[in-house]
Design an enzyme around this catalytic site. Structure first.
Site, PDB file in Angstrom:
ATOM      1  CE  LYS A  72      -3.129   2.691   3.015  1.00  0.00           C
ATOM      2  NZ  LYS A  72      -4.011   2.691   4.215  1.00  0.00           N
TER       3      LYS A  72
ATOM      4  CG  ASP B 172      -5.256   8.006   4.506  1.00  0.00           C
ATOM      5  OD1 ASP B 172      -6.168   8.628   3.923  1.00  0.00           O
ATOM      6  OD2 ASP B 172      -5.448   6.989   5.223  1.00  0.00           O
TER       7      ASP B 172
ATOM      8  CE  LYS C 206      -6.296   9.032   7.884  1.00  0.00           C
ATOM      9  NZ  LYS C 206      -6.942   7.960   8.663  1.00  0.00           N
TER      10      LYS C 206
ATOM     11  CG  ASP D 264      -9.613   7.768   6.492  1.00  0.00           C
ATOM     12  OD1 ASP D 264      -8.538   7.684   5.856  1.00  0.00           O
ATOM     13  OD2 ASP D 264      -9.666   8.004   7.717  1.00  0.00           O
TER      14      ASP D 264
ATOM     15  NE  ARG E 233     -10.649  -1.112   3.978  1.00  0.00           N
ATOM     16  CZ  ARG E 233     -11.177  -1.300   5.185  1.00  0.00           C
ATOM     17  NH1 ARG E 233     -12.279  -2.022   5.320  1.00  0.00           N
ATOM     18  NH2 ARG E 233     -10.606  -0.796   6.262  1.00  0.00           N
TER      19      ARG E 233
HETATM   20  N1  BES Z   1      -4.092   4.765   6.808  1.00  0.00           N
HETATM   21  C1  BES Z   1      -5.214   4.487   7.634  1.00  0.00           C
HETATM   22  C2  BES Z   1      -4.891   3.502   8.741  1.00  0.00           C
HETATM   23  C3  BES Z   1      -3.898   3.956   9.784  1.00  0.00           C
HETATM   24  C4  BES Z   1      -4.360   4.483  10.972  1.00  0.00           C
HETATM   25  C5  BES Z   1      -2.553   3.790   9.595  1.00  0.00           C
HETATM   26  C6  BES Z   1      -3.455   4.877  11.936  1.00  0.00           C
HETATM   27  C7  BES Z   1      -1.655   4.191  10.559  1.00  0.00           C
HETATM   28  C8  BES Z   1      -2.107   4.728  11.728  1.00  0.00           C
HETATM   29  C9  BES Z   1      -6.355   3.904   6.812  1.00  0.00           C
HETATM   30  O1  BES Z   1      -6.416   4.296   5.484  1.00  0.00           O
HETATM   31  C10 BES Z   1      -7.635   4.317   7.455  1.00  0.00           C
HETATM   32  O2  BES Z   1      -7.878   5.481   7.549  1.00  0.00           O
HETATM   33  N2  BES Z   1      -8.418   3.345   7.890  1.00  0.00           N
HETATM   34  C11 BES Z   1      -9.670   3.586   8.520  1.00  0.00           C
HETATM   35  C12 BES Z   1     -10.669   2.609   7.975  1.00  0.00           C
HETATM   36  C13 BES Z   1     -12.097   2.891   8.370  1.00  0.00           C
HETATM   37  C14 BES Z   1     -12.563   4.195   7.779  1.00  0.00           C
HETATM   38  C15 BES Z   1     -12.976   1.750   7.885  1.00  0.00           C
HETATM   39  C16 BES Z   1      -9.485   3.363  10.017  1.00  0.00           C
HETATM   40  O3  BES Z   1      -8.773   2.430  10.403  1.00  0.00           O
HETATM   41  O4  BES Z   1     -10.042   4.136  10.790  1.00  0.00           O
HETATM   42 ZN    ZN Z   2      -7.452   6.147   5.240  1.00  0.00          ZN
HETATM   43 ZN    ZN Z   3      -4.554   4.836   4.661  1.00  0.00          ZN
END
Ligand code: BES
Ligand code: ZN
Ligand code: ZN
Length: 510
Positions: free
Chosen positions: A269, A274, A281, A351, A355
């Site tokens: 990835k 992000d 966020k 966010d 995936r």
């Molecule tokens: N890049 C983030 C995950 C992440 C969080 C990496 C903290 C490193 C530290 C990912 O893209 C994300 O935002 N995931 C969301 C998914 C949710 C919206 C289903 C999450 O984990 O909150």
């Molecule tokens: Zn994200």
């Molecule tokens: Zn991410």
């Protein structure tokens, strides 16, 4: 950092410091450890004096510095903790503690007495590798934007001495190989630490091209036009929000060292930033999102190490690179996107973009290369950090042999993995009403596993392992205090050591 092998006694080499280790002593333990005799002789009894004064306790993270009266540098004694809990990871951490403690103290060169660390149950070869990792990674700092330096240790000699001189051939190979790995980890950290204004998807593609040129690896870059022709709707949707930095898919091919090797695809990835996209966020959560490319950058590191070490299997690296930012061209909640393998994704939260990018990258990797197995690395979910903390990656696998081999490589390298269970419950949660799968679930449960259940749709029947590195990919000022000394501030390059170990040990197709 330069790490080399020296046949002499550590105390005989002309260095600024000799590094040795000592186990934790009991409350009533007074007998001077025999393992410190040589250093004590060089320091004319001053190590023993420190022992007798109970300055040396042998606790983990303890570093005692004694100056030699002949002014030929220092003796540095690192605590190894309890004798009963000794392993290679203790050595890795101890070596890193030493170089960290000596930083900024006028120590340029050190000699590590390997015999002090090659103690049951850690064989000399594993001890040598652990010392290379610990010194090399413990000395690392991201220097690109700093005009000042702390004055790090620059050279470490691994001294064999009379106890280990006979094993020189074996140990030289171990040191040479591990130096390649550690140096690749540093290379990877340097890239992962680059901020998002610099490390765009195009820049990651350029880095891959430069690496390919240097090592003679085939590199293919798909730009947004090509990705559209290929029907990679996932990566295009996520990358569409950035008008400044369009998405890229990058493929790096290492042909393999063995005649009948497996083909292993390693997919990463590569979200260069992000922001969350339209599902933006909150401010605090944005701070470290330049590290959301850590999986893809680790894949580059893995290909680099694989090629330099000439590992047996053929390795295909695929990087899904995009910037996830909000704009008028961003994908939106409610959109449905069609991916490379034809499956559709209902977007509910922009966010959950990793995936969506990996859907195309994984589907492409398995369709194009028909690998025996596919491993993906991704900073995929916040739920991973909640479940396993910031030192351990979550492992999800559809193949027990692959999972167990990865766990063995994890134990050998000290990059912690913990396997998590993927069940039909999680598969049910990612089904979509309007498309095939949804990128975010109705119930906020088991986020690490619903993300994995989603990805499983894009690997076909290929044996697959997924590493969610959201926790261990980087440290912050707060989390670093609790991490081993070899984890520097910022990117850790987690995954490079464990996967490289796995590839180096992988030989025949099953
Ligand atoms: N890049 C983030 C995950 C992440 C969080 C990496 C903290 C490193 C530290 C990912 O893209 C994300 O935002 N995931 C969301 C998914 C949710 C919206 C289903 C999450 O984990 O909150
Ligand atoms: Zn994200
Ligand atoms: Zn991410």
């Amino acid at each position: 950092m330069k790490v080399l092998l020296d046949r002499r006694e550590a105390t005989a080499a002309a260095t600024d410091a000799v590094v040795t280790g000592v186990f934790e002593r009991g409350d009533k333990e007074t007998a001077f450890p025999r393992g410190l005799a040589k250093e004590d002789a060089a320091a004319k009894g001053l190590v023993r004096a420190a022992w007798d004064q109970r300055e040396i306790q042998g606790k983990r993270r303890e570093v005692t510095v004694v100056h030699r009266p002949d002014r030929n540098g220092r003796i540095v004694i690192v605590g190894l903790g309890p004798r009963t809990r000794y392993d290679a990871e203790v050595v890795r951490r101890a070596a890193a503690e030493a170089v960290r403690a000596l930083k900024g103290k006028g120590v340029r060169t050190i000699a590590v007495r390997l015999a002090a660390f090659a103690l049951d149950p850690v064989p000399s070869e594993a001890a040598a590798r652990a010392v290379v990792d610990g010194t090399y990674l413990g000395a690392y700092e991201f220097r690109k934007y700093r005009t000042t330096s702390d004055g790090p240790v620059e050279e470490a000699a691994i001294a064999l001495g009379e106890e280990l001189a006979r094993e020189e051939t074996l140990l030289r190979k171990a040191v040479d190989d591990e130096r390649t790995v550690a140096e690749t980890v540093v290379w990877t950290r340097d890239l992962a630490n680059l901020p998002a204004d610099t490390a765009s998807p195009e820049r990651l593609a350029e880095e891959a091209r430069a690496l390919g040129k240097e090592l003679g690896l085939k590199v293919t870059v798909f730009d947004e036009t090509k990705l559209a022709e290929m029907h990679c709707g996932g990566i295009l949707a996520v990358g569409g929000g950035s008008t400044a930095h369009p998405p890229r898919m990058v493929v790096v091919e290492y042909p393999g060292g063995a005649r009948r090797g497996k083909t292993i695809a390693v997919v990463g990835k590569g979200i260069t930033f992000d922001a969350g996209g339209i599902s933006i966020k909150p401010a605090a959560a944005l701070a470290n999102m330049k590290f959301d490319k850590s999986g893809a950058v680790a894949v580059l590191g893995i290909l680099r190490a694989a090629a330099l070490l000439k590992v047996p299997p053929r390795v295909i690296g695929v990087l899904g690179c995009a910037e996830n930012v909000p704009s008028g061209t961003s994908y939106r909640p409610g959109d449905v996107v069609r991916t490379f393998n034809g499956k559709t994704i209902e977007i509910l939260n922009t966010d959950a973009e990793g995936r969506v990018v990996l859907a195309d990258a994984l589907a492409y990797a398995v369709a194009q290369y028909r690998p025996d197995e596919v491993i993906d690395l991704a900073t995929l979910t916040g739920a991973e950090v909640v479940a396993l903390g910031d030192d351990t990656a979550g492992l999800v696998a559809t193949d027990d042999r692959l999972a167990n081999a990865l766990l063995a490589a994890s134990a050998a390298t000290g990059e912690p993995l913990w396997r998590m269970p993927l069940t039909d419950y999680h598969r049910e949660l990612v089904k979509s009403d309007i498309g095939d799968v949804r990128n975010s679930t109705e119930l906020p449960v088991a986020g690490l596993l619903t993300a994995a259940a989603f990805l499983e749709n894009f690997v076909g029947g290929t044996a697959w392992a997924h590493l969610d590195l959201a926790g261990p990919a980087y440290t912050t000022a707060a989390t670093r205090r609790f991490q081993p000394a070899y984890q520097s501030a910022g990117a850790t390059a987690f995954g490079v050591r464990v996967i490289t170990r796995y590839l180096a040990d992988a030989v025949r197709p099953n």
